[in-house]
Design an enzyme around this catalytic site. Structure first.
Site, PDB file in Angstrom:
ATOM      1  N   LYS A 120     -31.029  27.634  67.645  1.00  0.00           N
ATOM      2  CA  LYS A 120     -31.138  27.766  66.183  1.00  0.00           C
ATOM      3  C   LYS A 120     -29.764  27.661  65.499  1.00  0.00           C
ATOM      4  O   LYS A 120     -29.580  26.864  64.574  1.00  0.00           O
ATOM      5  CB  LYS A 120     -31.774  29.120  65.835  1.00  0.00           C
ATOM      6  CG  LYS A 120     -31.788  29.455  64.346  1.00  0.00           C
ATOM      7  CD  LYS A 120     -32.374  30.841  64.056  1.00  0.00           C
ATOM      8  CE  LYS A 120     -31.364  31.974  64.132  1.00  0.00           C
ATOM      9  NZ  LYS A 120     -30.448  32.085  62.991  1.00  0.00           N
ATOM     10  N   THR A 122     -28.538  34.693  59.294  1.00  0.00           N
ATOM     11  CA  THR A 122     -27.721  33.492  59.505  1.00  0.00           C
ATOM     12  C   THR A 122     -28.546  32.291  59.067  1.00  0.00           C
ATOM     13  O   THR A 122     -29.537  31.933  59.706  1.00  0.00           O
ATOM     14  CB  THR A 122     -27.312  33.368  60.978  1.00  0.00           C
ATOM     15  OG1 THR A 122     -26.508  34.491  61.327  1.00  0.00           O
ATOM     16  CG2 THR A 122     -26.516  32.095  61.217  1.00  0.00           C
ATOM     17  N   LYS A 142     -20.076  31.914  58.400  1.00  0.00           N
ATOM     18  CA  LYS A 142     -20.828  32.439  59.554  1.00  0.00           C
ATOM     19  C   LYS A 142     -21.205  31.306  60.506  1.00  0.00           C
ATOM     20  O   LYS A 142     -21.119  31.450  61.729  1.00  0.00           O
ATOM     21  CB  LYS A 142     -22.089  33.168  59.073  1.00  0.00           C
ATOM     22  CG  LYS A 142     -23.010  33.682  60.199  1.00  0.00           C
ATOM     23  CD  LYS A 142     -22.372  34.806  61.019  1.00  0.00           C
ATOM     24  CE  LYS A 142     -23.127  35.151  62.294  1.00  0.00           C
ATOM     25  NZ  LYS A 142     -24.361  35.864  62.121  1.00  0.00           N
TER      26      LYS A 142
END
Lengths: 300, 300
Positions: B244, B100, B176
């Protein structure tokens, strides 16, 4: 001899109230319908109601129970007290209050009902018009064992699931408000995600397909963001309903002195959408607060 | 003759990478495993890998494709470029980048891969360890028709659903990230709702039961708030992962000049939870940012 109710007056014959009333008729209860809308009264009369009227005083002595399915606390107070209904009901009549209202309002309504020797069930509902029509609502209720026991035929007739949250009036209201907190934020964040997808030139139907097949899905995303993909903002449930419900969340936060940052942000998004003229559109129209994007069916 | 890949090097044998690697072995591909963890290498070797190593250069000339399943963009850059792997792969080798990462990072990685005459598929995955183990991941990918076509045996082996978002590298990464926006906010608002329930003295197991049976539900609420009800914060996925991922959402917002108020609020909640010492706990521990409540299994 059972103390279960045999007759019920249902006040508020919108989509939820009409579904509940027909479910009660199907279950063999004597149903009395009350609404200001004559067309709704005619529909319920045709469906087998014992009697219908714009004025509940016409048959208040026949009622073992009352189900109030109006929009807000102000309307609950009007139909129960300003009309004189509470004063004219038989003692120990059970009043099931199913509007989405604050815990404080629920407690104030209980006090007034008690002063007339009436019994309250704090019983918000969820599930929408479709589940109301089939007698499959979800009811999150608080109140005395007596209230639950007397209302059993009504709860059985209208709900697939009845949660007993506790004895204290206000707990049912609070659970419903916390549920609406989630529902409202899920719609608003669905809009935020789809708006970002539009900004990034991701096809919205593809984004919708990915999310609804993955862990980012929510009941509200799947239901409401379809309207955005289709560009159809005809109201199923309106933006202004979530202005009301997220304001109830904010009132609850204030009463409990508790910080609710996501809910207050979502509330501001719905208020902005309403102020921009979208209050009466489908609640998915909260996505119209975002500028700088092109959405299906939306002209800027 | 088909141009489909017959051999693949899989870099990063965590729960997702190990599942993908085993799925590729089961599908009859020649699998080479690369990780710094010797125990993971031994596991994959036992499962039938052609070869395993801490250093991909050991068999870079045998690979038709590389699947990178590490944690972030920095790690992708390290394993592909700092190790010298990209320089030692055969021309036209396909590199499937499934971490990701931001769209910008994806584009920079593509430029570097192209300079070595390598082909990139921007292919983030979702579904968790369980779906990786059964070859049922969801892959949201962008890239050339050639990349999709060469990788078909790998995509078939590892995914139940492959979305082709478009040709442009970065679109897969963006989809995503938008998915993670929803996932992160859903966890944070689940925590906000359950914290309010605790504050209002609603039993949390009852609140959980109501929501998961009603329109306020989300995939993340159902999965993560169970941990809160059980008082079990042993990490399935950690708070710091959403620090994150929601920072990637914030970077995307900045790049596209787009306001994301709910996401930024949720990011701040996860940052606060991390700074309070909960970064390595399950992401549902974001609920610990709320004071003035009692939660199962949590001492204040």
């Amino acid at each position: 001899m059972s103390n279960e109710v045999k007759s019920i007056g249902i006040i508020g014959l919108g989509s939820m109230g009409m579904g509940a009333a027909k479910s009660c008729i199907n279950a063999g209860l004597d149903v009395y319908g009350i609404d200001l809308n004559e067309a709704a009264l005619a529909t319920l009369s045709d469906a087998g109601a014992k009697a219908v009227s714009t004025n509940a005083l016409d048959f208040s002595q026949q009622l073992d129970a009352v189900l109030v399915l109006v929009v807000n606390a102000k309307q609950v107070n009007t139909v129960l007290f300003k009309t004189g209904l509470a004063a004219s009901l038989k003692p120990k009549t059970v009043v099931m209050v199913s509007a989405t209202i604050s815990a404080d309002d629920a407690k104030q309504i209980e006090q007034q009902l008690n002063s007339y020797d009436l019994i309250m069930l704090d019983a918000p509902v969820s599930g929408g018009a479709a589940k109301a029509a089939t007698g499959d609502m979800t009811i999150m209720a608080s109140g005395s064992a007596e209230a639950f026991s007397k209302l059993k035929p009504v709860l059985d007739a209208t709900a697939a699931k009845v949660y007993n949250i506790g004895e204290q009036i206000g707990l049912g209201a609070t659970v419903k408000i916390i549920h609406q907190l989630l529902a409202g934020v899920h719609i608003a964040v669905g809009a935020e995600a789809m708006a970002l997808a539009a900004r990034a030139n991701i096809p919205l139907d593809l984004m919708y397909d990915v999310v609804t097949n993955a862990a980012g899905n929510s009941w509200m995303f799947e239901n409401r963001m379809k309207h955005v993909v289709d560009g159809d903002y005809s109201p199923k449930s309106m933006v202004d309903i979530f202005v009301k419900d997220l304001n109830l969340v904010a009132d609850t936060a204030k009463d409990l002195q508790f910080p609710l940052q996501l809910s207050s942000t979502a509330l501001n998004m719905f208020i902005s959408a309403s102020n921009a003229g979208h209050g009466q559109e489908d609640d998915s129209a909260v996505i119209k607060v975002f500028d700088g994007i092109t959405l299906p069916g939306v002209e800027k």
